[in-house]
Design a protein around this motif. Sequence first.
Motif, PDB file in Angstrom:
ATOM      1  N   GLY A   4       0.815  -1.221   0.000  1.00  0.00           N
ATOM      2  CA  GLY A   4       0.000   0.000   0.000  1.00  0.00           C
ATOM      3  C   GLY A   4       0.840   1.258   0.000  1.00  0.00           C
ATOM      4  O   GLY A   4       2.022   1.270  -0.321  1.00  0.00           O
ATOM      5  N   GLN A  48      -4.638  -1.070  -4.467  1.00  0.00           N
ATOM      6  CA  GLN A  48      -4.858  -2.490  -4.225  1.00  0.00           C
ATOM      7  C   GLN A  48      -3.620  -3.204  -4.713  1.00  0.00           C
ATOM      8  O   GLN A  48      -3.442  -3.402  -5.892  1.00  0.00           O
ATOM      9  CB  GLN A  48      -6.111  -2.979  -4.973  1.00  0.00           C
ATOM     10  CG  GLN A  48      -7.377  -2.442  -4.336  1.00  0.00           C
ATOM     11  CD  GLN A  48      -8.539  -2.354  -5.299  1.00  0.00           C
ATOM     12  OE1 GLN A  48      -8.377  -2.546  -6.514  1.00  0.00           O
ATOM     13  NE2 GLN A  48      -9.710  -2.089  -4.788  1.00  0.00           N
ATOM     14  N   ARG A  66      -1.842   5.262   6.930  1.00  0.00           N
ATOM     15  CA  ARG A  66      -1.978   4.357   5.789  1.00  0.00           C
ATOM     16  C   ARG A  66      -3.124   4.832   4.922  1.00  0.00           C
ATOM     17  O   ARG A  66      -4.145   5.283   5.432  1.00  0.00           O
ATOM     18  CB  ARG A  66      -2.247   2.936   6.297  1.00  0.00           C
ATOM     19  CG  ARG A  66      -2.416   1.902   5.209  1.00  0.00           C
ATOM     20  CD  ARG A  66      -2.304   0.495   5.739  1.00  0.00           C
ATOM     21  NE  ARG A  66      -0.909   0.056   5.923  1.00  0.00           N
ATOM     22  CZ  ARG A  66      -0.152  -0.417   4.934  1.00  0.00           C
ATOM     23  NH1 ARG A  66      -0.615  -0.512   3.703  1.00  0.00           N
ATOM     24  NH2 ARG A  66       1.082  -0.809   5.177  1.00  0.00           N
ATOM     25  N   GLU A 104      -6.264   4.488   2.417  1.00  0.00           N
ATOM     26  CA  GLU A 104      -7.327   3.568   2.000  1.00  0.00           C
ATOM     27  C   GLU A 104      -7.910   4.106   0.710  1.00  0.00           C
ATOM     28  O   GLU A 104      -8.032   5.309   0.533  1.00  0.00           O
ATOM     29  CB  GLU A 104      -8.441   3.520   3.057  1.00  0.00           C
ATOM     30  CG  GLU A 104      -7.986   3.209   4.472  1.00  0.00           C
ATOM     31  CD  GLU A 104      -7.557   1.757   4.633  1.00  0.00           C
ATOM     32  OE1 GLU A 104      -7.960   0.932   3.779  1.00  0.00           O
ATOM     33  OE2 GLU A 104      -6.797   1.465   5.583  1.00  0.00           O
TER      34      GLU A 104
END
Lengths: 844, 596
Positions: free
Chosen positions: A202, A220, A213, A215
């Motif tokens: 990621g 992906q 982090r 999202e």
Amino acid sequence: MANVSVAAEWQLLYNRYYRKPELYPMRWKHMDLSRNKVACAPFGGPIAVIRDDSKIVQLYSESALRKLRIFTSSGALISETVWKHPGGRLIGMSWTEDQTLICIVQDGTVYRYNVHAELIEPNVSLGKECFEQNVVECMFWGNGVVCLTEGGLLFGIPDFKVMSPCQLAETGAEDLPNCMAVIEPKYTVSGNVEVLVGVGDGILIVDEDGVQRVEGEAVQGPVQKMVVSWDGKYLAIFTHDGRILVTDINFKGVLLEYNCESALPPEQLAWCGLDSVLLYWDDTPLLMVGPRGDPVHYFHDEPLVLIPECDGVRILSNTSMESLQRVPDSTVSIFKIGSTSPAALLYDALDHFDRRSAKADENLRLIRSSLPEAVEACIDAAGHEFDVSRQRTLLRAASYGQAFCSNFQRDRIQEMCKTLRVLNAVRDPEIGIPLSINQYKLLTPSVLIARLINAHRHLLALRISEYLGMNQEVVIMHWACSKITASLAIPDATLLEILLDKLRLCRGISYAAVAAHADKNGRRKLAAMLVEHEPRSSKQVPLLLSIGEEDTALMKATESGDTDLVYLVLFHIWQKRPPLEFFGMIQARPLPRDLFISYARCYKHEFLKDFFLSTGQLQEVAYLLWKESWELGKNPMATKGSPLHGPRIKLIEKAQHLFSETKEHTFESKAAEEHAKLLRIQHELEVSTKQAIFVDSSISDTIRTCIVLGNHRAAMKVKTEFKVSEKRWYWLKVFALATIRDWDALEKFSKEKRPPIGYRPFVEACVDADEKGEALKYIPKLADPRERAEAYARIGMAKEAADAASQAKDGELLGRLKLTFAQNAAASSLFDTLRDRLSFQGVS
Amino acid sequence: MAQIPNLDNSPLNLKSLREQSQRDLVKILKDIRGKKCLVIEPKLGGSLSLIIQTSLLKEYGIELRHLSAEPVQTDCTKVVYLVPSQRDLMKFISSHVHNDISKGLQREYYIYFVPRREIQCEKILEEENVHHLMTIGEYPLYVVPLDEDVLSFELDLAYKECQVDGDTGSLWQIAKAIHKLESSFGVIPNLRAKGKASVLVADILNRMQTEEPVSSSDMAVPEINTLILIDREVDMVTPMCSQLTYEGLVDEFLRINNGSVELDSSVMGVQQEGKKMKVPLNSSDKLFKEIRDLNFEVVVQVLRQKATSMKQDYTEMTTTNQTVSELKDFVKKLNSLPEMTRHINLAQHLSKFTSKPSFLAKLDMEHTIVEASSYDICFEYIEEMIQKQEPLINVLRILILFSVTNSGLPKKHFDYLRRELLHSYGFEHMATLNNLEKAGLFKKQESKSNWLTVKRALQLVVEDTDTANPNDIAYVFSGYAPLSIRLVQHAVRSGWRPMEEILKLLPGPHTETKRGRFASNPSFDTLQSASNGIDKIADGRRSLVLVVFVGGVTFAEISALRFLSAQEGMAYDLIIGTTKIVNGHTLAETFLGTSG
């Protein structure tokens, strides 16, 4: 038709056209970009080239020492220098916004160069950890850098103007990141730099305070390469499975997705404006992808360097500099094949007009209502052209159309011509700054001029600033300073003439600043000559001091009339020179001398004495001593009657002695002598009366006090000791006796002998004390009838007053007295009759 | 009523000037965040009361203190000093800081110098080892409007510093103040100066214009046409005479400070024992504006008339039927009642002083000295004053008048009076005498006095002055026309040229120059030809003459100028600039040597 050929060079990406005109054939020879590390500055800035020491390359007939070379965008060499720095491999190299070249080597040392390949001291280190761990990668933006160490730590310099390094939060990841990108501080919410780190599966956002982090559907799996758009709003990502994704910077939604069918990440990934993304592998065609439609391939047979700009990408190869940009809408509307837009028809009409064809008129009629927008489009399109002849044609079309527009803003064409003249001037291969009109507007003219002067293009900078009506002071000032630096061999007088010749062009320019620069370059004499020409004393004087021209500084400061400047010089010399030399400098100059005396009187008593002694002004020293004795008296330690009077008297006697040295000060000397004597007598009086009320009162007060205390002998003694005149003695004694209301003594005193000043003091003392009866004893004795009248009036005896006044035959006095008795009607009429009688007498 | 004068009727836009000063001050205070203690030097505080209301300052989180030797008692951690650039004040500030350090108090210190920071002050802070603890700034207050036609540069000690110490710092500040006016109102094209200091100010001013030019192209016509600089040194006679105008008398007896006078409240008919009250005196008070410049004799009559007419109105009101508009008029008149009461009270209070025989005798003596008719009588009068130990300042005043008109005293008399002074008032006044001698105010006679010639040529003594309907400025001193104003009168009317011979008899040089765009234009050669051309400002206002007194001006002189300005055939409005409003007392006080 000519129009067709323009559009034939365009490529279509979805519904937009792109063009890739060549800006310059590169002037350099035998350049192989693939052997080198290359740093290109945006906004058509310079190119830095140095042999890449991370690659194994064959050396031809060249030195093993590496050379750092700096070129213009057209490939003309500006400067070069030999690279001899320790610290391991060169890891990162980039230009800052103010065109300083930043070079970062393995051990974290930062070297800085200007465009003339001169090292800017001092070198800065990124810190101990970088030194120990080695830098492996650098991510630059216009005004800062973030570095990655072998240990996975991130360090940064958030602002190249401050050059203070900082450490970013630790990611905690075990592996080194796959790729990184930075978001400039000006685009982040926190105002600090944020680094996007592609690590593992990621992306992490790292800043000084923490790690976060990411999202989002765009993330992906592992990321191989990332780049942020120039406005900080979008991110292009190359994924592990060979797709290129574009997402917004908060990772909300995917705006573009394209499968490149390559597992290898591209060597270079760049935004072309905000519409498309370029991917470069050295063995396949350059790939351009947009949000929709088929990608465009550009073939190349040389290694390329992509230089992102705000409105496109410049593509540098060994032999040429090209610009890849979206074709502006105005240009499309004119040159698109088969276009029937008003602008296209206007452009066509000009063509017919030039060929004297009547179709020109027909075209114009067709677009009559939309003529203004057609003109506007032609002007706009001209602005975006690099080709001068096409600029000219487009502007002629605009001007042709404008002739038929009644309400078009006429200065639009003029303005565009102005802009294009500037652009064409700097685009000239000699200068080599290929700015587009959008870049120019973003950069602003003043920054462009600053860049030109930095590159020592002073004449062009001067012309441009003159042409645009800007202040030329910056240019001339920089020129003068550069000239001084560069002209070590020219003698001072000659150089001065050269400089003055140009400095005169600009009113109000600071000669002092130029002189300061000359001084810094070790040309003190030149500095002194230049500073002569500075009209502002406030700038001139400090500089004169710094170049050691103290005498001149003192003279100029005095001339200016600004006492603050004079003090500046005074304190400077005072500190630097031995006292006698200092005294000598100020002695013959009234203003500095007086100011010095005035200051020293408050704060440097002893030093002032030295000054007066050195100039032979003994009486001034005497005054100082006298004053000291006075201050000693005010000292609470010296309570009255204490032996401290000894030193006081001594000081005064010293003063007296000094006064007596010169004939003109006999009076002062005498006074000092008397003062000393008075203090002694007062001291004795205090001892004998045991009352501390004498010291520091005047002679008259001392006499009065003695009389009030009933000590007539002492009073008499003071009187004879100081030869007090009979007149004063009478006033003093009368008032003193009235103070203690000793009316008998007063009467006795009046009868001692005939008072030398008559009986007025006696009357006054009694009247003031409100003793009518006592006053009446003396009033008749007053010799002058006028005085008598007034005295009677003061104690309210109208009749007597009137009699006395009429005796004096003074009409005015009668009138005044009448006013005094205004409340008393009887008295008032009395005065009137008397006055009438008097004036009647006057007439007869 | 506010102490801050209303400037709406000013011929110059002084209001904008004052507003700028307000903004500057507020900005300084706002920029220092949070609560702070503002320590103001008391005299400066007085000047500031003409710029901004103290209550307004409190809005910015300020505790207000006056600067003194005592340490500042406050809980604030930020202390802001607002002080004039005077050396002696630095000792106070340093001792405050040392006191804080010894008590372990940690504070932030700011010093704002008015009107600018000076090295001599900072040097002392350095020597006291506190300079590094200070944030230093400046508050450029060069000009304080006292009234719609009077500007003060607030330089209390200017005259003494120039004449005695040779410190011309104040002259630079005067030039700067005028230069600042020019940057708002345009370069003044005509300049006339008389006296050493005036010519120096003119020099510095011209220098400033070359160094930092006020661009004259911005303004079509400069608002001020002529600048006349008069040095106090040229005329030390006038301030030493007792002023006889209403405002002048109030100043002589009660002291007007910053446009207001402080009185026992009993004087104003308020029954509060021992309490003081401040009465503002400026042109916002309509009645005061009407009577301030009149000879006091006349003021009494005017007030009586007004009171009588009001009484009459009142009787009519109670006896006959009135229309509404007549009622309205009457009520309007009633509104002026507080002003009437105020000035009747004040005038009554003043007449207590003016009716004293000693005051009348003093006036008599002043006239005798000015007329220079009888040296011996004057000498004896002064001798007696000293022997009676009358207040020293009173003695000095008349002594200066005597010495100046005689251009000094014969050595025998000089030494005699000096000795009598020292014997009567103490030997410490040796310094006072020294100061006076340096300034040339009380000295040995070295040449024959030309006062008689000057007096005659300029008609300084006018017989039969009708104070009620004056036709000459001599009414302000009941028969003596102030020399300074005579000079201005001539300068305005015809320039210096026709009177060069007389000017040479007075101290100091004189100059006459053209400046700015007009410097090289011969058609503006005289003021008179100019009055046909550029003087007529479009809206019909008269053009302006700025008269600056270097070293101070008295209220009586201002009154005389206003009288001139109101004369028929006068083409100009006059604005007055001064280092400070002075009178004989305040001027003489600065020479007392005991202060240092």
